[in-house]
Design a protein around this motif. Structure first.
Motif, PDB file in Angstrom:
ATOM      1  N   LEU A 154       1.117  -9.066   0.557  1.00  0.00           N
ATOM      2  CA  LEU A 154       1.542  -8.756  -0.807  1.00  0.00           C
ATOM      3  C   LEU A 154       1.201  -7.325  -1.177  1.00  0.00           C
ATOM      4  CD1 LEU A 154       2.847  -9.739  -3.376  1.00  0.00           C
ATOM      5  CD2 LEU A 154       0.665 -10.764  -4.063  1.00  0.00           C
ATOM      6  N   MET A 155       0.054  -6.821  -0.716  1.00  0.00           N
ATOM      7  CA  MET A 155      -0.280  -5.418  -0.966  1.00  0.00           C
ATOM      8  C   MET A 155       0.773  -4.507  -0.338  1.00  0.00           C
ATOM      9  SD  MET A 155      -4.460  -5.067  -0.744  1.00  0.00           S
ATOM     10  CE  MET A 155      -4.591  -5.490   0.993  1.00  0.00           C
ATOM     11  N   VAL A 156       1.159  -4.818   0.884  1.00  0.00           N
ATOM     12  CA  VAL A 156       2.189  -4.052   1.581  1.00  0.00           C
ATOM     13  C   VAL A 156       3.525  -4.149   0.840  1.00  0.00           C
ATOM     14  CG1 VAL A 156       3.614  -4.022   3.677  1.00  0.00           C
ATOM     15  CG2 VAL A 156       1.123  -4.114   3.866  1.00  0.00           C
ATOM     16  N   MET A 157       3.863  -5.332   0.360  1.00  0.00           N
ATOM     17  CA  MET A 157       5.128  -5.524  -0.353  1.00  0.00           C
ATOM     18  C   MET A 157       5.162  -4.743  -1.659  1.00  0.00           C
ATOM     19  SD  MET A 157       5.754  -9.586   0.422  1.00  0.00           S
ATOM     20  CE  MET A 157       7.470  -9.699  -0.085  1.00  0.00           C
ATOM     21  N   PHE A 158       4.032  -4.656  -2.359  1.00  0.00           N
ATOM     22  CA  PHE A 158       3.990  -3.871  -3.595  1.00  0.00           C
ATOM     23  C   PHE A 158       4.274  -2.396  -3.313  1.00  0.00           C
ATOM     24  CE2 PHE A 158       1.127  -6.809  -6.335  1.00  0.00           C
ATOM     25  CZ  PHE A 158       2.261  -7.460  -6.799  1.00  0.00           C
ATOM     26  N   MET A 159       3.800  -1.892  -2.164  1.00  0.00           N
ATOM     27  CA  MET A 159       4.054  -0.498  -1.811  1.00  0.00           C
ATOM     28  C   MET A 159       5.497  -0.290  -1.356  1.00  0.00           C
ATOM     29  SD  MET A 159       0.552   0.311   0.320  1.00  0.00           S
ATOM     30  CE  MET A 159      -1.062  -0.171  -0.310  1.00  0.00           C
ATOM     31  N   LEU A 160       6.016  -1.247  -0.584  1.00  0.00           N
ATOM     32  CA  LEU A 160       7.374  -1.135  -0.047  1.00  0.00           C
ATOM     33  C   LEU A 160       8.451  -1.476  -1.067  1.00  0.00           C
ATOM     34  CD1 LEU A 160       7.190  -2.687   3.540  1.00  0.00           C
ATOM     35  CD2 LEU A 160       7.918  -0.365   2.980  1.00  0.00           C
ATOM     36  N   ASP A 161       8.177  -2.449  -1.909  1.00  0.00           N
ATOM     37  CA  ASP A 161       9.186  -2.980  -2.833  1.00  0.00           C
ATOM     38  C   ASP A 161       9.164  -2.290  -4.190  1.00  0.00           C
ATOM     39  OD1 ASP A 161      11.315  -4.740  -3.339  1.00  0.00           O
ATOM     40  OD2 ASP A 161      10.001  -6.225  -4.267  1.00  0.00           O
ATOM     41  N   SER A 162       7.994  -1.705  -4.547  1.00  0.00           N
ATOM     42  CA  SER A 162       7.850  -1.106  -5.876  1.00  0.00           C
ATOM     43  C   SER A 162       7.314   0.316  -5.850  1.00  0.00           C
ATOM     44  CB  SER A 162       6.927  -1.981  -6.736  1.00  0.00           C
ATOM     45  OG  SER A 162       7.419  -3.306  -6.830  1.00  0.00           O
ATOM     46  N   GLY A 163       6.931   0.805  -4.673  1.00  0.00           N
ATOM     47  CA  GLY A 163       6.485   2.193  -4.551  1.00  0.00           C
ATOM     48  C   GLY A 163       5.106   2.479  -5.098  1.00  0.00           C
ATOM     49  N   LEU A 164       4.224   1.477  -5.142  1.00  0.00           N
ATOM     50  CA  LEU A 164       2.887   1.684  -5.694  1.00  0.00           C
ATOM     51  C   LEU A 164       2.031   2.549  -4.771  1.00  0.00           C
ATOM     52  CD1 LEU A 164       3.762  -0.525  -7.673  1.00  0.00           C
ATOM     53  CD2 LEU A 164       1.478  -1.532  -7.431  1.00  0.00           C
ATOM     54  N   ARG A 165       1.184   3.370  -5.365  1.00  0.00           N
ATOM     55  CA  ARG A 165       0.179   4.118  -4.626  1.00  0.00           C
ATOM     56  C   ARG A 165      -0.968   3.175  -4.246  1.00  0.00           C
ATOM     57  NH1 ARG A 165       1.252   7.450  -9.275  1.00  0.00           N
ATOM     58  NH2 ARG A 165       2.219   9.453  -8.748  1.00  0.00           N
ATOM     59  N   ARG A 166      -1.768   3.618  -3.278  1.00  0.00           N
ATOM     60  CA  ARG A 166      -2.913   2.803  -2.853  1.00  0.00           C
ATOM     61  C   ARG A 166      -3.845   2.509  -4.030  1.00  0.00           C
ATOM     62  NH1 ARG A 166      -6.002   6.056   1.112  1.00  0.00           N
ATOM     63  NH2 ARG A 166      -7.008   6.918  -0.722  1.00  0.00           N
ATOM     64  N   GLY A 167      -4.179   3.544  -4.812  1.00  0.00           N
ATOM     65  CA  GLY A 167      -5.073   3.359  -5.955  1.00  0.00           C
ATOM     66  C   GLY A 167      -4.501   2.441  -7.017  1.00  0.00           C
ATOM     67  N   GLU A 168      -3.177   2.442  -7.157  1.00  0.00           N
ATOM     68  CA  GLU A 168      -2.530   1.575  -8.140  1.00  0.00           C
ATOM     69  C   GLU A 168      -2.584   0.112  -7.710  1.00  0.00           C
ATOM     70  OE1 GLU A 168       0.624   5.042  -9.611  1.00  0.00           O
ATOM     71  OE2 GLU A 168       1.275   3.479  -8.222  1.00  0.00           O
ATOM     72  N   VAL A 169      -2.551  -0.121  -6.412  1.00  0.00           N
ATOM     73  CA  VAL A 169      -2.705  -1.482  -5.895  1.00  0.00           C
ATOM     74  C   VAL A 169      -4.119  -1.971  -6.177  1.00  0.00           C
ATOM     75  CG1 VAL A 169      -2.790  -2.886  -3.795  1.00  0.00           C
ATOM     76  CG2 VAL A 169      -0.939  -1.238  -4.110  1.00  0.00           C
ATOM     77  N   VAL A 170      -5.098  -1.100  -5.948  1.00  0.00           N
ATOM     78  CA  VAL A 170      -6.503  -1.456  -6.153  1.00  0.00           C
ATOM     79  C   VAL A 170      -6.776  -1.787  -7.619  1.00  0.00           C
ATOM     80  CG1 VAL A 170      -8.882  -0.564  -6.092  1.00  0.00           C
ATOM     81  CG2 VAL A 170      -7.337  -0.135  -4.180  1.00  0.00           C
TER      82      VAL A 170
END
Length: 300
Positions: free
Chosen positions: A135-151
């Protein structure tokens, strides 16, 4: 006044301005190294700072940091430039001179191909860590989130009724970002596995929030398990942005989705999408065409 004293003043002002913890850590890591170098060179007070000090510090880094990429050296000196300009703005320093950053090499961005994306997404099992990490990977791939934004993402800011989430970006700027149905399916699965009382969405196994280091370490494992050596969190954001333009997305809309402050930052993805479009289409070689015509004549 000593450089150490004004450094503490600088930090206090940045904290009062509300800079992020990440930015504060950046200053705390880079500026003491600069001040230590100054002290070693008998430059302990603000009055000792001379016009070409910044140039001498850059030269020191270039000569003594063998093996360090120029882009990293540029990052180190950017903090020093900010500090010296702050001294100048507060009339603590007059002879600041021109402050040019170390010229860094421009990294060649190669977004993930569709094949690589499938390899990446097929790398997870159905365990707690498998669902969370996918899901972390999907948030970056599907929504363009930065690492810090995922955290920093909070559970209350994920809105399942309209497939959006409220993201805290750089400079504490918030933006609404959409996600797809497949991502939504994994959000539902993870919601049922996590500690519901912790406000941060992504958690370690003990229910405490993940950190930047959690993602860094996991991506090191992903490089080995997928065989994609160039893999890193920001590459997934690059891939999202490139695909957004590739499939007809608007550049200004992409700027808002990515949280960029200027359109110039977003325009590089137009170039990347054009490159990707050329690669995706069949390449028509003029040389192949000539030889094909020549072979046809010989066959007649």
């Amino acid at each position: 006044m000593t450089l150490c004293a004004v450094y503490q003043q600088f930090l206090k002002e940045k904290i009062s301005e509300g800079v992020t913890e990440h930015t504060l850590k950046y200053y705390k890591y880079n500026l003491p190294k600069f001040i230590e170098w100054c002290v070693d060179n008998k430059i302990e007070n603000v009055e000792d700072v001379y016009t070409h000090l910044f140039e001498d510090y850059k030269l020191y880094l270039i000569e003594n940091k063998n093996g360090t990429k120029k882009i990293s050296l540029q990052t180190y000196t950017r903090a020093v430039k900010t500090f010296l300009l702050w001294l100048n703005e507060n009339e603590l320093l007059q002879n600041v001179g021109k402050l040019k950053l170390i010229k860094a090499e421009i990294a060649n961005i190669v977004p993930l191909s569709d094949v690589e994306v499938k390899i990446l997404l097929n790398n997870f099992d159905n365990s707690y860590f498998g669902i969370r990490n996918k899901l972390m990977v999907m948030f970056m791939l599907d929504s363009g989130l930065r690492r810090g934004e995922v955290v920093s993402l909070e559970s209350k800011n994920i809105f399942m009724h309209n497939n959006t989430m409220l993201v805290n970006g750089k400079g504490e700027k918030q933006r609404l970002v959409p996600f797809g149905e497949e991502t939504k399916r994994y959000i539902n699965r993870y919601f049922n596995m996590r500690n519901e009382y912790e406000k941060r969405f992504f958690q370690k196994e003990d229910g405490t929030p993940i950190t930047d280091n959690t993602i860094k370490m996991y991506f090191q494992d992903l490089k080995e398990s997928t065989g994609i050596i160039r893999l890193h969190p920001h590459l997934l954001r690059h891939t999202f942005a490139t695909n957004y333009i590739l499939y007809g997305g608007d550049v200004e809309e992409l700027r808002i989705l990515l949280g960029h402050t200027s359109l110039q930052m977003t325009m590089k993805y137009v170039h990347l999408a054009t490159q990707q479009r050329i690669l995706n289409q069949r390449y028509h070689s003029h040389i192949d065409k000539l030889f094909c015509q020549y072979d046809n004549k010989l066959a007649q």
